[in-house]
Motif scaffolding. Sequence first.
Motif, PDB file in Angstrom:
ATOM      1  N   ASN A   1       0.816  -1.220   0.000  1.00 39.87           N
ATOM      2  CA  ASN A   1       0.000   0.000   0.000  1.00 39.87           C
ATOM      3  C   ASN A   1       0.850   1.271   0.000  1.00 39.87           C
ATOM      4  O   ASN A   1       0.566   2.231   0.727  1.00 39.87           O
ATOM      5  N   LEU A   2       1.898   1.265  -0.836  1.00 38.98           N
ATOM      6  CA  LEU A   2       2.767   2.434  -0.927  1.00 38.98           C
ATOM      7  C   LEU A   2       2.279   3.374  -2.022  1.00 38.98           C
ATOM      8  O   LEU A   2       1.790   2.938  -3.064  1.00 38.98           O
ATOM      9  N   SER A   3       2.422   4.661  -1.778  1.00 41.11           N
ATOM     10  CA  SER A   3       2.157   5.634  -2.836  1.00 41.11           C
ATOM     11  C   SER A   3       3.287   5.538  -3.863  1.00 41.11           C
ATOM     12  O   SER A   3       4.355   4.988  -3.566  1.00 41.11           O
ATOM     13  N   PRO A   4       3.068   6.059  -5.072  1.00 38.73           N
ATOM     14  CA  PRO A   4       4.150   6.037  -6.071  1.00 38.73           C
ATOM     15  C   PRO A   4       5.440   6.666  -5.549  1.00 38.73           C
ATOM     16  O   PRO A   4       6.532   6.122  -5.769  1.00 38.73           O
ATOM     17  N   GLU A   5       5.323   7.779  -4.849  1.00 42.44           N
ATOM     18  CA  GLU A   5       6.512   8.461  -4.322  1.00 42.44           C
ATOM     19  C   GLU A   5       7.220   7.610  -3.263  1.00 42.44           C
ATOM     20  O   GLU A   5       8.459   7.525  -3.240  1.00 42.44           O
ATOM     21  N   GLU A   6       6.441   6.971  -2.410  1.00 42.35           N
ATOM     22  CA  GLU A   6       7.031   6.114  -1.378  1.00 42.35           C
ATOM     23  C   GLU A   6       7.704   4.900  -1.999  1.00 42.35           C
ATOM     24  O   GLU A   6       8.783   4.474  -1.535  1.00 42.35           O
ATOM     25  N   ALA A   7       7.101   4.348  -3.039  1.00 45.93           N
ATOM     26  CA  ALA A   7       7.693   3.187  -3.712  1.00 45.93           C
ATOM     27  C   ALA A   7       9.031   3.551  -4.339  1.00 45.93           C
ATOM     28  O   ALA A   7       9.997   2.780  -4.261  1.00 45.93           O
ATOM     29  N   ILE A   8       9.100   4.715  -4.959  1.00 42.13           N
ATOM     30  CA  ILE A   8      10.360   5.162  -5.573  1.00 42.13           C
ATOM     31  C   ILE A   8      11.431   5.341  -4.514  1.00 42.13           C
ATOM     32  O   ILE A   8      12.570   4.884  -4.674  1.00 42.13           O
ATOM     33  N   GLU A   9      11.097   5.989  -3.405  1.00 38.03           N
ATOM     34  CA  GLU A   9      12.098   6.235  -2.370  1.00 38.03           C
ATOM     35  C   GLU A   9      12.583   4.937  -1.741  1.00 38.03           C
ATOM     36  O   GLU A   9      13.776   4.787  -1.456  1.00 38.03           O
ATOM     37  N   ARG A  10      11.684   3.975  -1.527  1.00 37.20           N
ATOM     38  CA  ARG A  10      12.121   2.690  -0.968  1.00 37.20           C
ATOM     39  C   ARG A  10      13.049   1.973  -1.953  1.00 37.20           C
ATOM     40  O   ARG A  10      14.096   1.443  -1.564  1.00 37.20           O
ATOM     41  N   ALA A  11      12.669   1.989  -3.232  1.00 39.46           N
ATOM     42  CA  ALA A  11      13.479   1.310  -4.240  1.00 39.46           C
ATOM     43  C   ALA A  11      14.853   1.972  -4.371  1.00 39.46           C
ATOM     44  O   ALA A  11      15.872   1.280  -4.512  1.00 39.46           O
ATOM     45  N   ARG A  12      14.904   3.284  -4.310  1.00 41.42           N
ATOM     46  CA  ARG A  12      16.190   3.988  -4.407  1.00 41.42           C
ATOM     47  C   ARG A  12      17.073   3.687  -3.199  1.00 41.42           C
ATOM     48  O   ARG A  12      18.290   3.512  -3.331  1.00 41.42           O
TER      49      ARG A  12
END
Length: 274
Positions: free
Chosen positions: A44-55
């Motif tokens: 249930n991550l927002s797009p921005e949260e998903a990007i930051e976790r992946a980075r």
Amino acid sequence: MALADTYTRSASPDAATRTAFLVVDTESIPDGRLLSAVKYAGDNLSPEEAIERARTEARETNWNGSDFLPVTFQVPVAVCVLRVGADFTLQSLACLDVPHFRPREIVKKFWLGVSCYKAKLITFNGRSFDMPLLELAAFRYGYSARDYYQNSRNRFNGPIDLCDWMTNFGACRMAGGLDLLAKLLGKPGKMGISGEQVYQMHLEGKFQEINDYCLCDTLDTYFVFLRTRILTGDINLEQEAELIAKAKELLESKATEFPIVRQYIENWTEFPSP
């Protein structure tokens, strides 16, 4: 005529002036929605949260601390194309879908141009990144790339990836990359921006600056391509000098449309030989 139209208009039937090569460079950003749906499904991550976790995960696992994400999770936000004649003359430059910078339209214009010109594609590291990026985008949006898929996808006789070519098709690593090769030729190379800054620049709305950076990399790729044609015996040093002079004249004439080329020209140097 719109800038992008200089790329997708009908090709000249005159063999002496026909477009034989398309020099291509791309810039991209992570697709947060795709990351959330695929890599972090159920979190249930927002797009921005998903990007930051992946980075963050990328920085922790990459040998060099890079947070650049795999091409499969990227979407193009800039594509620049140079048309080059059969005689290696620089004919035109275009940044696709300026000033709107819409990924869907960028990809559409790119593949329409490839179909129109049927020219050999020239990239730097394109086999590993730029072409998979554009292929996946064509898949995403449902755009045809018939001629490319039927006739061009051959490592040794298809599109020319200059990084692949200069490393004996992956036998060694091109440390320094395009920046190194461009600077060896006295061309600017990187001018204060690197690919890993593009995502933050996009968040800040610096869309034109991203395209400027992309265009400069495309120009570096063209000049590196010219030098490789000396190695292949297609041209000699004198002919290369003439082609560079012609290219400089074209760039100077385009400085009003593409202000960044003035800075590019001003950063030409003479790299000293040992």
